[in-house]
Design a protein around this motif. Structure first.
Motif, mmCIF file in Angstrom:
data_model
loop_
_atom_site.group_PDB
_atom_site.id
_atom_site.type_symbol
_atom_site.label_atom_id
_atom_site.label_comp_id
_atom_site.label_asym_id
_atom_site.label_seq_id
_atom_site.Cartn_x
_atom_site.Cartn_y
_atom_site.Cartn_z
ATOM 1 N N GLY A 56 0.879 -1.173 0.000
ATOM 2 C CA GLY A 56 0.000 0.000 0.000
ATOM 3 C C GLY A 56 0.906 1.208 0.000
ATOM 4 O O GLY A 56 2.123 1.084 -0.115
ATOM 5 N N VAL A 57 0.321 2.379 0.112
ATOM 6 C CA VAL A 57 1.125 3.591 0.172
ATOM 7 C C VAL A 57 1.644 3.738 1.596
ATOM 8 O O VAL A 57 0.876 3.805 2.543
ATOM 9 C CB VAL A 57 0.295 4.823 -0.249
ATOM 10 C CG1 VAL A 57 1.076 6.103 -0.021
ATOM 11 C CG2 VAL A 57 -0.116 4.701 -1.712
ATOM 12 N N LYS A 58 2.965 3.745 1.738
ATOM 13 C CA LYS A 58 3.597 3.853 3.060
ATOM 14 C C LYS A 58 3.795 5.310 3.466
ATOM 15 O O LYS A 58 3.710 5.652 4.631
ATOM 16 C CB LYS A 58 4.966 3.179 3.056
ATOM 17 C CG LYS A 58 4.932 1.702 2.797
ATOM 18 C CD LYS A 58 6.366 1.180 2.764
ATOM 19 C CE LYS A 58 6.420 -0.299 2.500
ATOM 20 N NZ LYS A 58 7.774 -0.829 2.616
ATOM 21 N N GLU A 59 4.132 6.133 2.493
ATOM 22 C CA GLU A 59 4.418 7.540 2.760
ATOM 23 C C GLU A 59 4.050 8.347 1.527
ATOM 24 O O GLU A 59 4.251 7.887 0.405
ATOM 25 C CB GLU A 59 5.913 7.726 3.054
ATOM 26 C CG GLU A 59 6.314 9.111 3.459
ATOM 27 C CD GLU A 59 5.668 9.574 4.750
ATOM 28 O OE1 GLU A 59 5.105 10.678 4.770
ATOM 29 O OE2 GLU A 59 5.716 8.817 5.739
ATOM 30 N N ALA A 60 3.490 9.520 1.726
ATOM 31 C CA ALA A 60 3.167 10.410 0.614
ATOM 32 C C ALA A 60 3.422 11.850 1.031
ATOM 33 O O ALA A 60 2.968 12.283 2.083
ATOM 34 C CB ALA A 60 1.709 10.231 0.203
ATOM 35 N N ILE A 61 4.176 12.551 0.210
ATOM 36 C CA ILE A 61 4.473 13.958 0.438
ATOM 37 C C ILE A 61 4.023 14.716 -0.805
ATOM 38 O O ILE A 61 4.438 14.388 -1.917
ATOM 39 C CB ILE A 61 5.977 14.194 0.686
ATOM 40 C CG1 ILE A 61 6.437 13.452 1.936
ATOM 41 C CG2 ILE A 61 6.288 15.684 0.777
ATOM 42 C CD1 ILE A 61 7.930 13.512 2.171
ATOM 43 N N THR A 75 15.648 8.827 2.948
ATOM 44 C CA THR A 75 16.698 8.071 3.631
ATOM 45 C C THR A 75 16.154 7.003 4.575
ATOM 46 O O THR A 75 16.833 6.030 4.850
ATOM 47 C CB THR A 75 17.658 9.002 4.404
ATOM 48 O OG1 THR A 75 16.913 9.807 5.303
ATOM 49 C CG2 THR A 75 18.448 9.877 3.444
ATOM 50 N N LYS A 76 14.931 7.144 5.052
ATOM 51 C CA LYS A 76 14.406 6.137 5.987
ATOM 52 C C LYS A 76 13.593 5.021 5.316
ATOM 53 O O LYS A 76 13.060 4.156 5.997
ATOM 54 C CB LYS A 76 13.606 6.812 7.106
ATOM 55 C CG LYS A 76 12.292 7.380 6.715
ATOM 56 C CD LYS A 76 11.635 8.011 7.954
ATOM 57 C CE LYS A 76 10.213 8.428 7.651
ATOM 58 N NZ LYS A 76 9.574 9.074 8.784
ATOM 59 N N ILE A 77 13.549 4.983 3.998
ATOM 60 C CA ILE A 77 12.789 3.962 3.269
ATOM 61 C C ILE A 77 13.405 2.580 3.484
ATOM 62 O O ILE A 77 14.607 2.398 3.338
ATOM 63 C CB ILE A 77 12.744 4.290 1.761
ATOM 64 C CG1 ILE A 77 11.961 5.584 1.534
ATOM 65 C CG2 ILE A 77 12.139 3.141 0.969
ATOM 66 C CD1 ILE A 77 12.060 6.130 0.116
ATOM 67 N N LYS A 78 12.533 1.612 3.788
ATOM 68 C CA LYS A 78 12.940 0.210 3.932
ATOM 69 C C LYS A 78 11.939 -0.662 3.176
ATOM 70 O O LYS A 78 10.744 -0.460 3.284
ATOM 71 C CB LYS A 78 12.957 -0.187 5.408
ATOM 72 C CG LYS A 78 13.988 0.571 6.214
ATOM 73 C CD LYS A 78 14.244 -0.083 7.534
ATOM 74 C CE LYS A 78 15.260 0.598 8.402
ATOM 75 N NZ LYS A 78 15.881 1.778 7.995
ATOM 76 N N PRO A 79 12.418 -1.662 2.422
ATOM 77 C CA PRO A 79 11.517 -2.498 1.639
ATOM 78 C C PRO A 79 10.723 -3.512 2.476
ATOM 79 O O PRO A 79 11.193 -3.981 3.503
ATOM 80 C CB PRO A 79 12.449 -3.225 0.669
ATOM 81 C CG PRO A 79 13.800 -3.120 1.235
ATOM 82 C CD PRO A 79 13.813 -1.963 2.181
ATOM 83 N N SER A 80 9.497 -3.836 1.987
ATOM 84 C CA SER A 80 8.672 -4.870 2.624
ATOM 85 C C SER A 80 7.541 -5.336 1.711
ATOM 86 O O SER A 80 6.903 -4.532 1.055
ATOM 87 C CB SER A 80 8.069 -4.341 3.928
ATOM 88 O OG SER A 80 7.155 -3.313 3.651
ATOM 89 N N LYS A 81 7.302 -6.610 1.638
ATOM 90 C CA LYS A 81 6.154 -7.300 1.025
ATOM 91 C C LYS A 81 5.807 -6.977 -0.417
ATOM 92 O O LYS A 81 6.654 -6.897 -1.271
ATOM 93 C CB LYS A 81 4.935 -7.170 1.929
ATOM 94 C CG LYS A 81 5.154 -7.803 3.292
ATOM 95 C CD LYS A 81 3.903 -7.734 4.110
ATOM 96 C CE LYS A 81 4.178 -8.238 5.511
ATOM 97 N NZ LYS A 81 3.113 -7.972 6.420
ATOM 98 N N GLU A 82 4.483 -6.839 -0.716
ATOM 99 C CA GLU A 82 3.931 -6.788 -2.074
ATOM 100 C C GLU A 82 4.088 -5.443 -2.780
ATOM 101 O O GLU A 82 4.611 -4.492 -2.219
ATOM 102 C CB GLU A 82 2.419 -7.093 -2.017
ATOM 103 C CG GLU A 82 2.055 -8.429 -1.470
ATOM 104 C CD GLU A 82 0.548 -8.579 -1.379
ATOM 105 O OE1 GLU A 82 0.027 -9.422 -2.104
ATOM 106 O OE2 GLU A 82 -0.086 -7.861 -0.599
ATOM 107 N N THR A 83 3.533 -5.391 -4.019
ATOM 108 C CA THR A 83 3.590 -4.191 -4.843
ATOM 109 C C THR A 83 2.178 -3.763 -5.225
ATOM 110 O O THR A 83 1.502 -4.478 -5.950
ATOM 111 C CB THR A 83 4.401 -4.466 -6.137
ATOM 112 O OG1 THR A 83 5.657 -5.040 -5.781
ATOM 113 C CG2 THR A 83 4.614 -3.204 -6.926
ATOM 114 N N ASP A 84 1.741 -2.599 -4.765
ATOM 115 C CA ASP A 84 0.409 -2.084 -5.084
ATOM 116 C C ASP A 84 0.557 -0.797 -5.899
ATOM 117 O O ASP A 84 0.626 0.302 -5.347
ATOM 118 C CB ASP A 84 -0.392 -1.831 -3.804
ATOM 119 C CG ASP A 84 -1.853 -1.488 -4.094
ATOM 120 O OD1 ASP A 84 -2.183 -1.207 -5.265
ATOM 121 O OD2 ASP A 84 -2.650 -1.496 -3.146
#
Length: 184
Positions: A56-61, A75-84
């Motif tokens: 899902g959307v984790k962060e939006a600016i 800089t704080k982005i970390k990968p996880s799970k599926e692609t939406d």
């Protein structure tokens, strides 16, 4: 300077796939590229937004001139799970203001959409919705397989943008800047 004023401001939203398949060098190269894009665009007084997505959307600016804010988030982005990708396109549409400005969305991903009953069909429908709202879409594909490349070609055709297929991660920042300069 005259050309810039007559064209108006450009708004760029950078959508970064932070799904599990982007771990390691892929995500690091894409983060560096996002920082380079933000720095260059903001120096030209264009606004840059960010969407970080996975399942899902984790962060939006929203598009901004605040480089420090973008830098902190990237800089704080970390990968996880599926692609939406559908939710990402929907969020991009929300982030762009209406009005007579250049609106361009750059999607960077290494995979096909995996969320939903018919994720590919829904992705193309959402790309069409974005285009109808004046948003062009380019896609930077990291090591796409044949099926992923075919879908990416359809997305950029609908979005009237460009497709970049990346084999060498060292070129991601140059590719993002090339795409930005093609629209501004």
């Amino acid at each position: 300077m005259y050309e810039k004023q007559s064209r108006g401001q450009t708004y760029i939203v950078y959508g970064l796939d932070a799904s599990g398949s982007m771990k390691g060098k892929k995500i690091e190269a894409c983060k560096r590229a996002g920082i380079a894009l933000a720095y260059n665009a903001i120096n030209k007084k264009d606004k840059v937004g960010l969407i970080v997505f996975g399942p899902g959307v984790k962060e939006a600016i929203e598009p901004t001139l605040d480089f420090t804010r973008l830098l902190k988030e990237i800089t704080k982005i970390k990968p996880s799970k599926e692609t939406d990708i559908v939710a990402t396109l929907q969020k991009a549409i929300e982030l762009f203001p209406s009005g007579n400005i250049t609106k361009h969305f750059i999607l960077i991903t290494d995979a096909l959409p995996t969320k939903g009953d018919e994720p590919e069909k829904a992705t193309l429908e959402e790309a069409s919705t974005a285009r109808s709202k004046g948003i062009t879409i380019s896609l930077v594909g990291i090591n796409l397989d044949d099926k992923g490349k075919k879908l990416a070609e359809k997305i950029v055709e609908i979005g009237e943008g460009r497709l970049y297929v990346v084999k060498n991660l060292e070129n991601v920042d140059k590719i993002l800047l090339e795409d930005y300069y093609s629209v501004c």
